[in-house]
Every structure is written in structure tokens, then in C-alpha cells.
Design a protein around this motif. Sequence first.
Motif, PDB file in Angstrom:
ATOM      1  N   UNK A 168       5.989  -3.523  -3.563  1.00 32.07           N
ATOM      2  CA  UNK A 168       5.999  -3.252  -4.994  1.00 32.07           C
ATOM      3  C   UNK A 168       6.234  -1.772  -5.187  1.00 32.07           C
ATOM      4  N   UNK A 169       7.190  -1.444  -6.029  1.00 35.04           N
ATOM      5  CA  UNK A 169       7.481  -0.049  -6.330  1.00 35.04           C
ATOM      6  C   UNK A 169       7.076   0.194  -7.773  1.00 35.04           C
ATOM      7  N   UNK A 170       6.208   1.168  -7.986  1.00 41.53           N
ATOM      8  CA  UNK A 170       5.652   1.391  -9.315  1.00 41.53           C
ATOM      9  C   UNK A 170       5.540   2.878  -9.612  1.00 41.53           C
ATOM     10  N   UNK A 171       5.694   3.215 -10.881  1.00 43.47           N
ATOM     11  CA  UNK A 171       5.321   4.572 -11.252  1.00 43.47           C
ATOM     12  C   UNK A 171       3.811   4.667 -11.049  1.00 43.47           C
ATOM     13  N   UNK A 172       3.328   5.850 -10.724  1.00 38.16           N
ATOM     14  CA  UNK A 172       1.914   6.010 -10.384  1.00 38.16           C
ATOM     15  C   UNK A 172       0.982   5.551 -11.502  1.00 38.16           C
ATOM     16  N   UNK A 173       1.448   5.563 -12.728  1.00 46.59           N
ATOM     17  CA  UNK A 173       0.602   5.207 -13.859  1.00 46.59           C
ATOM     18  C   UNK A 173       0.567   3.699 -14.118  1.00 46.59           C
ATOM     19  N   UNK A 174       1.500   2.953 -13.572  1.00 46.37           N
ATOM     20  CA  UNK A 174       1.642   1.540 -13.924  1.00 46.37           C
ATOM     21  C   UNK A 174       0.556   0.675 -13.305  1.00 46.37           C
ATOM     22  N   UNK A 175       0.060  -0.267 -14.080  1.00 43.79           N
ATOM     23  CA  UNK A 175      -0.838  -1.287 -13.561  1.00 43.79           C
ATOM     24  C   UNK A 175      -2.231  -0.826 -13.185  1.00 43.79           C
ATOM     25  N   UNK A 176      -2.647   0.332 -13.676  1.00 38.96           N
ATOM     26  CA  UNK A 176      -3.996   0.791 -13.336  1.00 38.96           C
ATOM     27  C   UNK A 176      -5.036  -0.187 -13.867  1.00 38.96           C
ATOM     28  N   UNK A 177      -6.118  -0.334 -13.133  1.00 37.11           N
ATOM     29  CA  UNK A 177      -7.206  -1.197 -13.560  1.00 37.11           C
ATOM     30  C   UNK A 177      -7.035  -2.653 -13.163  1.00 37.11           C
ATOM     31  N   UNK A 178      -5.937  -2.987 -12.526  1.00 33.61           N
ATOM     32  CA  UNK A 178      -5.695  -4.359 -12.095  1.00 33.61           C
ATOM     33  C   UNK A 178      -6.109  -4.500 -10.633  1.00 33.61           C
ATOM     34  N   UNK A 179      -6.956  -5.478 -10.355  1.00 33.51           N
ATOM     35  CA  UNK A 179      -7.384  -5.701  -8.978  1.00 33.51           C
ATOM     36  C   UNK A 179      -6.255  -6.292  -8.156  1.00 33.51           C
ATOM     37  N   UNK A 180      -6.115  -5.784  -6.940  1.00 33.93           N
ATOM     38  CA  UNK A 180      -5.143  -6.316  -5.995  1.00 33.93           C
ATOM     39  C   UNK A 180      -5.936  -7.069  -4.939  1.00 33.93           C
ATOM     40  N   UNK A 181      -5.898  -8.376  -5.020  1.00 34.37           N
ATOM     41  CA  UNK A 181      -6.642  -9.224  -4.091  1.00 34.37           C
ATOM     42  C   UNK A 181      -5.864  -9.377  -2.785  1.00 34.37           C
ATOM     43  N   UNK A 182      -6.569  -9.270  -1.673  1.00 38.83           N
ATOM     44  CA  UNK A 182      -5.931  -9.387  -0.355  1.00 38.83           C
ATOM     45  C   UNK A 182      -6.370 -10.671   0.334  1.00 38.83           C
ATOM     46  N   UNK A 183      -5.406 -11.498   0.759  1.00 36.10           N
ATOM     47  CA  UNK A 183      -5.776 -12.667   1.559  1.00 36.10           C
ATOM     48  C   UNK A 183      -6.264 -12.228   2.941  1.00 36.10           C
ATOM     49  N   UNK A 184      -6.946 -13.121   3.637  1.00 27.77           N
ATOM     50  CA  UNK A 184      -7.531 -12.783   4.940  1.00 27.77           C
ATOM     51  C   UNK A 184      -6.506 -12.286   5.947  1.00 27.77           C
ATOM     52  N   UNK A 185      -5.287 -12.894   5.948  1.00 25.09           N
ATOM     53  CA  UNK A 185      -4.283 -12.456   6.930  1.00 25.09           C
ATOM     54  C   UNK A 185      -3.825 -11.023   6.666  1.00 25.09           C
ATOM     55  N   UNK A 186      -3.835 -10.601   5.410  1.00 32.49           N
ATOM     56  CA  UNK A 186      -3.471  -9.212   5.088  1.00 32.49           C
ATOM     57  C   UNK A 186      -4.590  -8.266   5.525  1.00 32.49           C
ATOM     58  N   UNK A 187      -5.821  -8.666   5.312  1.00 33.22           N
ATOM     59  CA  UNK A 187      -6.946  -7.838   5.769  1.00 33.22           C
ATOM     60  C   UNK A 187      -6.881  -7.659   7.281  1.00 33.22           C
ATOM     61  N   UNK A 188      -6.577  -8.746   7.997  1.00 33.47           N
ATOM     62  CA  UNK A 188      -6.493  -8.682   9.455  1.00 33.47           C
ATOM     63  C   UNK A 188      -5.335  -7.801   9.922  1.00 33.47           C
ATOM     64  N   UNK A 189      -4.259  -7.732   9.131  1.00 30.32           N
ATOM     65  CA  UNK A 189      -3.089  -6.932   9.498  1.00 30.32           C
ATOM     66  C   UNK A 189      -3.270  -5.449   9.191  1.00 30.32           C
ATOM     67  N   UNK A 190      -4.324  -5.093   8.451  1.00 30.86           N
ATOM     68  CA  UNK A 190      -4.576  -3.686   8.134  1.00 30.86           C
ATOM     69  C   UNK A 190      -4.699  -3.373   6.660  1.00 30.86           C
ATOM     70  N   UNK A 191      -4.515  -4.381   5.801  1.00 25.97           N
ATOM     71  CA  UNK A 191      -4.708  -4.188   4.369  1.00 25.97           C
ATOM     72  C   UNK A 191      -3.486  -3.631   3.656  1.00 25.97           C
TER      73      UNK A 191
END
Length: 184
Positions: free
Chosen positions: A110-133
Motif C-alpha cells: 500500500x502506498x499512501x501519503x503519510x497523512x492518509x488513513x490515520x486512526x485505522x487499525x491494520x490487523x495482521x493475520x498469524x502468517x504475517x506476524x510469523x513472517x515479521x509483521x
Amino acid sequence: HKLAGMTGTAETEAGEFWDIYKLDVITIPTNKPVARHDLKDRVYKTKKEKYAAVIDEIQRLVSQGRPVLVGTTSVEISELLSRMHNVLNAKLHQKEAEIVALAGKAGTVTIATNMAGRGTDIKLPDEVKAAGGLAIIGTERHESRRVDRQLRGRSGRQGDPGSSVFYVSFEDQLMRLFVTDRVM
């Protein structure tokens, strides 16, 4: 008669909050320890070299199964990088929360301006956590440290693993203000 708010980045601006609003800033410890790795800035002579390195890093991280959130300082820079990936910028404010919420899926860029989407939680599935987040890549330093900290803070929430790094070049506006020719 009462005013309060919460943010993860007010501490660096505590003096300004007091000078302008006569408001104190109180730091509350995180719910869980931060597991994010904040890497040192990577510095390049030219923007061309910097963006080539950013693209190489995105490809490396995606091959590891990690999602990448690339923060830019302007809509123009996000559009420059957008030829490859999902773009989030000020022109898409209605879809911001939806796009950012999906930014934690494996291999998502995802490419975003630094201001975009603030306050939105980014949920990580278990496989992403295992890969380093979630990996955060800043393509430039913002003139406000607070904005840089907001970008960095999108990774490593609630004890999740993650990383953040900023790429800068001597051609960046902020660097041109502070770096002498001798340093270059």
C-alpha cells in the motif's frame, strides 16, 4: 471546561501543546511492549537511487510474505510509485479506512501519503506476524517529526512484530535545507 485527547505522538510536541493551548501532555505506557524494529535511515545521493532502493526493498519484503506500507510526503510521490501498487492518497479519502485496513494482508503493498488513513487499525493475520509483521517504508522525512512518528507507529501495534525505515536522498527538500555541499 474540559478538553482531552489521545495520540501516540504528542510527547515530542509537549512544549507546543503547552505554549499554544496551555495543555499538559501525559505519557501512558503501551498496553503491550513494542516489538517493532525501527531501523536507521538509509541515505542516497539522488532521488533516482533512493527510489530504486525502495522498490528493491519492497520486492524483498513481499517475497518474505510481509505486507508493506509505503509512506510518502506528497500525492505526487505516491503517484510516482503507484505504477506498481495500491495507492492511497488525499484524492481517495472515502476509501482510506478500507484500503488501510487491508494493508496487513501478506504480500500487500500500500502506498499512501503519510497523512492518509490515520486512526485505522491494520490487523495482521498469524502468517504475517510469523513472517515479521507489517513493514513501514518512509520515502522521505517530513518536516514534522510528529508525522514521521505517526507513519512509523502504524506498525508494531498491540505488541505485533514489524519494522520501519526511512529512505532519504540529498536531493530531498528537507535534506537540501540542512545538508552542506561538503557533506554530499
